[in-house]
Design an enzyme around this catalytic site. Structure first.
Site, PDB file in Angstrom:
ATOM      1  N   GLY A  31       0.828  -1.263   0.177  1.00 13.91           N
ATOM      2  CA  GLY A  31       0.013   0.008  -0.054  1.00 13.91           C
ATOM      3  C   GLY A  31       0.930   1.293  -0.082  1.00 13.91           C
ATOM      4  O   GLY A  31       1.793   1.368  -0.270  1.00 13.91           O
ATOM      5  N   HIS A  34       2.321   4.520  -5.266  1.00 13.20           N
ATOM      6  CA  HIS A  34       2.846   5.744  -5.712  1.00 13.20           C
ATOM      7  C   HIS A  34       3.137   5.470  -7.192  1.00 13.20           C
ATOM      8  O   HIS A  34       2.827   4.439  -7.591  1.00 13.20           O
ATOM      9  CB  HIS A  34       3.855   6.389  -5.086  1.00 13.20           C
ATOM     10  CG  HIS A  34       4.982   5.286  -4.703  1.00 13.20           C
ATOM     11  ND1 HIS A  34       5.821   4.776  -5.708  1.00 13.20           N
ATOM     12  CD2 HIS A  34       5.794   4.879  -3.633  1.00 13.20           C
ATOM     13  CE1 HIS A  34       6.849   3.751  -5.330  1.00 13.20           C
ATOM     14  NE2 HIS A  34       6.768   3.897  -4.015  1.00 13.20           N
ATOM     15  N   ALA A  35       3.781   6.369  -7.793  1.00 12.80           N
ATOM     16  CA  ALA A  35       3.888   6.033  -9.616  1.00 12.80           C
ATOM     17  C   ALA A  35       4.893   4.818  -9.660  1.00 12.80           C
ATOM     18  O   ALA A  35       4.432   4.298 -10.707  1.00 12.80           O
ATOM     19  CB  ALA A  35       4.603   7.259  -9.983  1.00 12.80           C
ATOM     20  N   HIS A  37       4.710   2.033  -7.949  1.00 11.15           N
ATOM     21  CA  HIS A  37       3.631   0.777  -8.013  1.00 11.15           C
ATOM     22  C   HIS A  37       2.819   0.870  -9.436  1.00 11.15           C
ATOM     23  O   HIS A  37       2.667  -0.101  -9.891  1.00 11.15           O
ATOM     24  CB  HIS A  37       2.774   1.112  -6.828  1.00 11.15           C
ATOM     25  CG  HIS A  37       3.493   0.906  -5.566  1.00 11.15           C
ATOM     26  ND1 HIS A  37       3.506   1.848  -4.549  1.00 11.15           N
ATOM     27  CD2 HIS A  37       4.032  -0.276  -4.944  1.00 11.15           C
ATOM     28  CE1 HIS A  37       3.955   1.399  -3.349  1.00 11.15           C
ATOM     29  NE2 HIS A  37       4.378   0.205  -3.666  1.00 11.15           N
ATOM     30  N   GLY A 148       9.219  -4.282  -7.988  1.00 14.01           N
ATOM     31  CA  GLY A 148      10.447  -3.300  -8.468  1.00 14.01           C
ATOM     32  C   GLY A 148      11.584  -3.719  -8.176  1.00 14.01           C
ATOM     33  O   GLY A 148      12.012  -4.537  -7.096  1.00 14.01           O
ATOM     34  N   LYS A 150      14.144  -1.450  -7.170  1.00 16.68           N
ATOM     35  CA  LYS A 150      14.784  -1.007  -6.147  1.00 16.68           C
ATOM     36  C   LYS A 150      14.920  -1.990  -4.795  1.00 16.68           C
ATOM     37  O   LYS A 150      16.046  -2.073  -4.074  1.00 16.68           O
ATOM     38  CB  LYS A 150      13.695  -0.092  -5.588  1.00 16.68           C
ATOM     39  CG  LYS A 150      14.308   0.929  -4.216  1.00 16.68           C
ATOM     40  CD  LYS A 150      13.615   1.936  -3.891  1.00 16.68           C
ATOM     41  CE  LYS A 150      12.033   1.379  -3.200  1.00 16.68           C
ATOM     42  NZ  LYS A 150      12.459   1.024  -1.862  1.00 16.68           N
ATOM     43  N   SER A 186       9.697   5.670  -2.832  1.00 13.98           N
ATOM     44  CA  SER A 186       9.680   4.721  -1.929  1.00 13.98           C
ATOM     45  C   SER A 186       8.042   5.171  -1.036  1.00 13.98           C
ATOM     46  O   SER A 186       8.146   6.398  -0.664  1.00 13.98           O
ATOM     47  CB  SER A 186      10.488   4.607  -0.913  1.00 13.98           C
ATOM     48  OG  SER A 186      10.257   4.167   0.144  1.00 13.98           O
ATOM     49  N   ARG A 188       8.054   5.157   1.983  1.00 12.20           N
ATOM     50  CA  ARG A 188       8.622   5.487   3.137  1.00 12.20           C
ATOM     51  C   ARG A 188       9.324   7.049   2.968  1.00 12.20           C
ATOM     52  O   ARG A 188       9.216   7.692   4.001  1.00 12.20           O
ATOM     53  CB  ARG A 188       9.893   4.925   3.605  1.00 12.20           C
ATOM     54  CG  ARG A 188       9.619   3.446   4.053  1.00 12.20           C
ATOM     55  CD  ARG A 188      10.983   2.839   4.064  1.00 12.20           C
ATOM     56  NE  ARG A 188      10.667   1.231   4.371  1.00 12.20           N
ATOM     57  CZ  ARG A 188      10.881   0.717   5.525  1.00 12.20           C
ATOM     58  NH1 ARG A 188      10.751   1.179   6.435  1.00 12.20           N
ATOM     59  NH2 ARG A 188      10.325  -0.673   5.463  1.00 12.20           N
TER      60      ARG A 188
END
Ligand code: PAF
Length: 284
Positions: A31, A34-35, A37, A148, A150, A186, A188
């Site tokens: 959840g 953001h872009a 995802h 992703g 990342k 992220s 976060r």
């Protein structure tokens, strides 16, 4: 778009799709979308007939309970974003649904891939990730699942689980979406104060420095890592969790700067832990 929280409902919808011969793309998330995802969603939409997004903040992958408590939750906005991006099903289970039996917990791990990087500094993290992802794969029965890059180590660990245990699906790695200053997107990032956000921009600048120094001929791995560490540590309130150079397949430490390497870092900016990485080809 259909939002389901019960396993039975999800299975029924998937059964219908499968009997019509539809392929399924799956994007597991925690959840606060953001872009980045939505890049997973777009990849899924171009490669499969139907797209499922799961939203579940998985408690078993947090080694620090405080990090779990502070993990941002933004369900209303997540659902709007999924709807706008053409997601077919959002699976939104609660903890009891995903973990009804805590008396006989299962543990999956791939020690070789987990011994370094986040696996070393976040003990138990990948066991939790593999546990939930294996369950979600069984529930969603995807043709392809999108992750992703990342979270590069996560991508490798999940790919290896799929390979080792013959899960009948393909894992697709999706390139990291970045902010205009290069900071990796992220969930976060929203926890960073304005000053911390400024400090966080040292991360992409450090990767630029890494590439520049390699181009300038630096090949002493110890010295190189020191230069990069020193650069990061110019940031107030930045603490390095790790800065490692490993091979991109087995994630084992590299002794020399040669061939293809993965430069991976985790830093705390204030209380927020951020990770990022780059695969770099070292010229001969
Ligand atoms: O990358 C994430 O958001 C999580 O680790 C995942 C894959 C959804 C498992 O909880």
């Amino acid at each position: 778009m259909i939002v389901v929280s019960k396993i039975d409902e999800l299975k029924k919808l998937i059964y219908d799709w499968k009997s019509q011969g539809q392929t399924i793309g799956f994007c597991p998330t925690m959840g606060s979308l953001h872009a980045g995802h939505m890049d997973l969603v777009q990849s899924s939409k171009t490669q499969t007939d139907k797209t499922i997004v799961s939203i579940f903040v998985n408690p078993t992958q947090f080694n620090d309970p405080k990090d779990f408590e502070k993990y941002p939750v933004n369900t209303e906005n997540d659902l709007l974003l999924c709807e706008k991006n053409g997601v077919d099903i959002v699976f939104l289970p609660d903890v009891k649904t995903m973990y009804p039996d805590t008396k006989t917990p299962i543990q999956l791990s791939i020690p070789k891939l987990q011994n370094h990087l986040c696996g070393r500094t976040r003990p138990g993290h990948f066991e939790g990730v593999l546990q939930i992802v294996a369950k979600l794969f069984h529930l969603t029965e995807p043709t392809k699942a999108f992750f992703g890059l990342k979270d590069y180590q996560q991508f490798r660990v999940i790919s290896a689980m799929v390979e080792n245990l013959n899960f009948p699906l393909d894992i697709v790695g999706v390139p990291t979406r970045r902010e205009t200053d290069g900071l990796a997107m992220s969930s976060r990032n929203v926890r960073l104060s304005t000053k911390e956000r400024e400090t966080a921009s040292l991360i992409p600048r450090m990767f630029a420095l890494a590439k520049k120094t390699i181009q300038a001929g630096e090949r002493d791995i110890k010295l190189w890592k020191e230069i990069l560490r020193d650069f990061l540590l110019t940031g107030s309130s930045l603490r390095i969790d790790y800065l490692e150079v490993v091979d991109p397949i087995e994630l084992q430490p590299k002794e020399k700067l040669e061939g293809e390497i993965l430069l991976a870092i985790a830093v705390f900016v204030g209380e927020v832990r951020l990770i990022d990485n780059q695969v770099i080809e070292i010229p001969n």
